[in-house]
Structure formats: structure tokens, C-alpha cells
Design an enzyme around this catalytic site. Structure first.
Site, short mmCIF file in Angstrom:
data_model
loop_
_atom_site.label_atom_id
_atom_site.label_comp_id
_atom_site.label_asym_id
_atom_site.label_seq_id
_atom_site.Cartn_x
_atom_site.Cartn_y
_atom_site.Cartn_z
N HIS A 35 -28.94 73.34 21.01
CA HIS A 35 -28.72 73.26 18.92
C HIS A 35 -28.02 72.32 19.23
O HIS A 35 -28.13 71.50 18.00
CB HIS A 35 -28.76 74.60 18.65
CG HIS A 35 -29.64 75.67 18.49
ND1 HIS A 35 -31.05 75.22 18.18
CD2 HIS A 35 -30.04 76.61 19.54
CE1 HIS A 35 -32.18 76.23 18.51
NE2 HIS A 35 -30.99 76.77 19.09
N HIS B 10 -28.15 77.66 25.73
CA HIS B 10 -29.03 77.48 24.34
C HIS B 10 -28.76 77.11 23.32
O HIS B 10 -28.92 75.81 23.31
CB HIS B 10 -29.39 78.63 24.92
CG HIS B 10 -30.05 78.90 24.15
ND1 HIS B 10 -31.81 79.00 24.21
CD2 HIS B 10 -29.90 78.96 22.36
CE1 HIS B 10 -32.25 79.27 22.54
NE2 HIS B 10 -31.46 79.21 21.86
N GLU B 11 -26.97 77.69 22.90
CA GLU B 11 -26.30 77.19 22.03
C GLU B 11 -25.72 75.68 21.61
O GLU B 11 -25.96 74.72 21.33
CB GLU B 11 -25.25 78.09 21.16
CG GLU B 11 -26.22 79.09 21.39
CD GLU B 11 -26.85 79.65 20.79
OE1 GLU B 11 -27.13 78.96 20.03
OE2 GLU B 11 -27.68 80.68 20.63
N GLU C 123 -35.35 74.75 18.84
CA GLU C 123 -35.37 75.00 19.67
C GLU C 123 -35.64 75.02 20.83
O GLU C 123 -35.82 74.77 22.00
CB GLU C 123 -36.60 76.12 19.21
CG GLU C 123 -36.21 77.64 20.40
CD GLU C 123 -35.02 78.18 20.14
OE1 GLU C 123 -34.59 78.30 19.39
OE2 GLU C 123 -35.59 79.26 21.02
MG MG Z 1 -31.87 79.37 19.28
#
Ligand code: MG
Length: 503
Positions: free
Chosen positions: A273, A269-270, A299
Site C-alpha cells: 500500500h 502487505h502494508e 488492494e
Molecule cells: Mg489492505
């Protein structure tokens, strides 16, 4: 070196002056990163002081007449390209914020937010809402005041939503939630009635050695990224990512010693980003549009990597030999077992650990509560009950303590009210990107099977999303790339297909 994207002399003059403000932001980000990752606890006061002063200095430089005059002068120019227009748009947004909120108010808000944050941590540790309650009351009061200062057309909550996603309104968010609520509740009921429905997977209880799991984190990142000198990874209990500028993206992940999907998902997830920041066009560095400022687009990137790639069977297969290295007992589980484990749907209490289907209901609950708080329809002291009732109504589970209820999220303690809806919208957008990427390149499972498959996906994301940084607001970027408006249709189709296949 000559900037190929930004050429207008007024804008170049602005950027020259802006570099000092950028530098202060760069060091604030570094200070914040260190605060969350390495700083000893007792350093909090000194760091708070330094960051506060940097913020004041930055505001002063921003409001300097010479600088604001330049912005006003450039604003009258007609022959600006999209990048140049976006730079002005972002600067005017900051200017509006600084001009509308009195300096004393910003200072008071930031003080209450840092005290509130400490009170929240304490309250969560002791499972005692009353410790946090007076701070939250103050935060809600100040937030209402903030909405009045900032101004809005229809609803005070619009002013708050706009801070996190430019132009987002209550009307839009409500329309979106109405469109997904019933189909999701129906899908959850379908899953719960399926013979394959289970409340727990054996791997959730399975413990792992943290040092070995760290090795898996490294392998995952090496597998998905082409140049590891862009990224640094550390550990924090609430994973986050922060970009310091060109070639310096930092992410954190978590290790709890069991239920390895949490660590695996956080890392990927990170990374999503971070990649957005890494792949933004080089000529946008040191400008206010470098990297992504739109939380919905941001997101959409993290959720794309986490869910659509990270939880797919093909991706798991490619990492399988590394995953089973983490623990001898992992070898008892096949690719299919791990796929089932990563994609287990069950109504639960904690948002950050929620599956792809129930996740949106967690966000919906927070949106409804925030809106009612701002409208004055509910009181802070009643929040634990309101929260628990909504969980029972929407998810059929009731928290037995506030740690797993009202106190679970950090956001309100830091004064972030209006942030949550971007999580759900961003997730829906990630599926829209999937649809359009597959239209261009073919099915993701097939792309992953090819040589340089990951690279092809990264290139598509760069070409269609990342290169622009925050040049376009979310609606405009969606339109530009997909030639249609944002819609929840793709999310619903994707969830229906995927989970009716599993259950
Ligand atoms: Mg996030």
C-alpha cells in the site's frame, strides 16, 4: 517549481485553494494515525472532538461558493488533460457527497460510528454480540438512509459500493463472485482430498522473540525498499497504512509472539500500500489525485507484494538467512518448509489469516450478508446464526463463539458497509498485474534472481500503476495498462497452477 502535469489555469487556481483543504486532511490523517498507534485510551474524546471539528471545517471550505464556482467553471472546459479531468472528477465526487448528505446526518453517522466502534471492541473482548447489536442496528438503519440520500440506479447497495470503488455495482460484484465460486470450491475440495493436506504446520505453534522479529521486519523493509526515509513502521493490533503526503508513508505491523507468517505478511502487505503512495508522480502531491484512492487498485498492490512476491519460493530464499535468525528453532526448517507454511490452505474462521484460496469465500459471505441487510431480508439480531450457517455451508467450519464469528471484523462498527468486495477484487487484480508484468519482464522468480530484481518490479509498478495516483478509475487503468478488461480468469489460473503444484 513548475508543474509538468497540471497546466490549465482554472485547475491551478482550484489547487491553490485546495491546498488548505489538503492541509486539514493531512493533520486529520496524522491525528488518526496517532489515535491508532500512540494515543492513550483516555484521549479518545478530545481527539474525536478535534477530528470532528476539522471535518466540519473542511466541509465548510469545500462548500464555499467561491470554491464550488471554480469547480463548475472548470467543468465546462474542453481542453483538459487526463490529470486535470481526474482532479475535477474527484472534487465533484466529494462535492456530491457533501451536497447530498445533510450536515446533521454526517454528524449523527460519525457519532454512531465512533460509539459503535467502542461498543464493538467491548463486545469482542467479552464475546457478547448483544453489546454491539443495538449500535449495529442503528448503523444499518443510517446506512440505508445514506444510500437513499446518495441515490442509485438499480440497487441501494450500489450507492454504498461506489463510496469505496467508484462506479462499482451489485451486478458486477455478483457476476465476479459467480465466476470464482465454483472453481474455488472445487479447488478446496481437491486440496482437502490430497495426501499432502494438513490442518496445521509446525511453524504455526512456533513461538518467537518479538524483539528479534522486529529486526526481521526492518531487514525485510530494507530488502524491498530503496529509501527508508520514506517509511515509518509502528505496531498496532490491526495493521494498516496511511500516507501523510510526499515522503511520509506510515505502516504498522503486528507481533503476536507465535505464527510468524502473520507478522511477515502484514508488513509486506502494508508496504505494498505504502509503495503505491510513494511512487505516485511528484507533481500530483497536494492534489486530490495524489496516491491511490481506488480501493481495488490499492488492494491489488498490497496483495501483489504479500502473496505474489512475499509467499514465493524465490523471495523466501532471498530472506531465508534473516528469517532463521529470528529463533534458534527456525533453523530446523528449510526454504521448502517455510514455503509450505506460508502457503498452507485450510478452511478457517478468520478472514485476515485466511490463505489465498479460501480468502475469497470469506469476502463472499460478508458481501451476501451486507446486501441482505440493506435489502431488509435479514435482521441484525439474527446475524450470529446467519454468519455461522454461511461459514458451515461455504467453508465447512462453524464458529463456536462470536469473537471468531460475527464480531471478528472492525468494518461495520465504523460504518463501513460496501467495503469488503474490494478485498477480493483487488486480489484478483493483483494476479492480472503479475501476468502482464511477466509478459513484459519475464517470470517473477527469474527477475528476483537478477541484480536489482526488486527495483525492476518496483519500476514496472510505478510506470504502469503508481505514477498515475488516482487519475484513472480501476476499470480504465486496467484497460490502459493491460489492453483488456478486468477478469477473474488470471486469479483462477494462478491458484489452480500454484496449489495443484503444492498439493
Ligand atoms: Mg489492505
Amino acid at each position: 517549481m513548475e508543474n509538468k502535469l497540471i497546466k490549465h489555469p482554472f485547475i491551478l487556481e482550484i489547487l491553490d485553494k485546495y491546498k488548505v483543504i489538503w492541509s486539514l486532511g493531512h493533520l486529520s490523517a496524522l491525528g488518526n494515525w496517532d489515535l491508532s498507534v500512540y494515543m492513550p485510551e483516555e484521549g479518545a474524546t478530545a481527539r474525536g472532538e478535534a477530528l470532528g471539528k476539522l471535518a466540519t471545517l473542511s466541509q465548510k471550505l469545500f462548500l464555499d461558493k467561491e470554491f464550488t464556482d471554480l469547480i463548475k467553471k472548470a467543468d465546462g472546459e474542453k481542453d483538459l488533460n487526463d490529470y486535470e479531468k481526474a482532479i475535477l472528477r474527484m472534487l465533484k465526487r466529494s462535492l456530491k457527497y457533501y451536497e447530498k448528505l445533510p450536515a446533521e446526518f454526517i454528524e449523527e453517522f460519525s457519532k454512531v460510528a465512533s460509539e459503535g466502534h467502542i461498543a464493538w471492541k467491548n463486545a469482542k473482548e467479552k464475546n457478547d454480540f448483544s453489546i454491539f447489536e443495538p449500535y449495529l442496528e442503528k448503523i444499518v438503519e443510517l446506512t440505508k438512509k445514506k444510500a437513499e440520500y446518495l441515490g442509485y440506479e438499480k440497487h441501494p447497495y450500489d450507492a454504498l459500493l461506489d463510496e469505496y470503488e467508484e462506479g462499482l455495482t451489485v451486478e458486477e460484484v455478483e457476476k465476479y463472485f459467480i465466476s470464482i465460486k465454483k472453481p474455488l470450491v472445487d479447488l478446496i475440495n481437491y486440496i482437502k482430498s490430497s495426501k499432502k493436506f494438513k490442518k496445521e504446520h509446525a511453524l504455526e505453534k512456533q513461538e518467537y522473540d518479538i524483539e528479534k522479529m522486529k529486526k526481521l521486519t526492518d531487514k525485510i523493509l530494507k530488502f524491498i525498499h530503496y529509501n527508508m526515509s520514506h517509511i515509518r513502521v509502528d505496531v498496532s493490533s490491526h495493521p494498516f497504512s496511511i500516507s501523510l503526503g510526499k515522503g511520509d508513508a506510515r505502516i504498522t505491523t503486528r507481533y503476536e509472539g507465535k505464527d510468524f507468517a502473520k507478522s511477515y505478511s502484514s508488513t509486506i502487505h502494508e508496504y505494498g500500500h505504502a509503495l503505491y503512495e510513494i511512487q505516485s508522480h511528484d507533481d500530483l502531491h497536494y492534489t486530490p489525485i495524489s496516491g491511490g484512492s481506488s480501493l481495488v487498485i490499492h488492494e491489488s498492490q498490497s496483495r501483489f507484494w504479500e502473496n505474489i512476491l512475499g509467499k514465493s519460493k524465490e523471495f523466501i530464499s532471498l530472506l531465508y538467512k534473516d528469517i532463521i535468525e529470528v529463533d534458534e528453532k527456525f533453523k530446523d526448517f528449510s526454504v521448502d518448509d517455510i514455503y509450505d507454511y506460508f502457503n498452507l490452505v485450510k478452511p478457517s474462521l478468520i478472514r485476515v489469516d485466511a490463505d489465498e484460496v479460501t480468502y475469497h469465500l470469506h469476502v463472499m459471505i460478508r458481501f451476501e450478508i451486507e446486501k441482505a441487510l440493506i435489502e431488509g431480508k435479514i435482521k441484525v439480531k439474527d446475524l450470529p446464526k446467519v454468519w455461522n450457517d454461511k461459514y458451515e455451508e461455504y467453508l465447512g467450519v462453524r464458529p463456536t463463539n462470536n469473537k471468531e464469528g460475527i464480531l471478528q471484523d472492525v468494518h461495520w462498527s465504523q460504518g463501513y458497509i460496501g467495503y469488503f468486495p474490494t478485498y477480493s477484487l483487488g486480489t484478483a487484480l493483483s494476479v492480472m498485474w503479475k501476468h502482464h508484468l511477466e509478459k513484459d519482464l519475464g517470470k517473477i522468480e527469474d527477475i528476483l534472481k537478477t541484480k536489482e530484481g526488486i527495483r525492476k518490479i518496483q519500476d514496472w509498478l510505478k510506470e504502469n500503476i503508481h505514477q498515475y495516483g488516482s487519475t484513472y478509475v480501476f476499470r480504465d487503468l486496467v484497460k490502459k495498462t493491460t489492453h483488456e478488461d478486468f477478469s477473474s480468469k488470471y486469479l483462477l489460473d494462478y491458484l489452480e497452477n500454484k496449489y495443484k503444484g503444492i498439493y
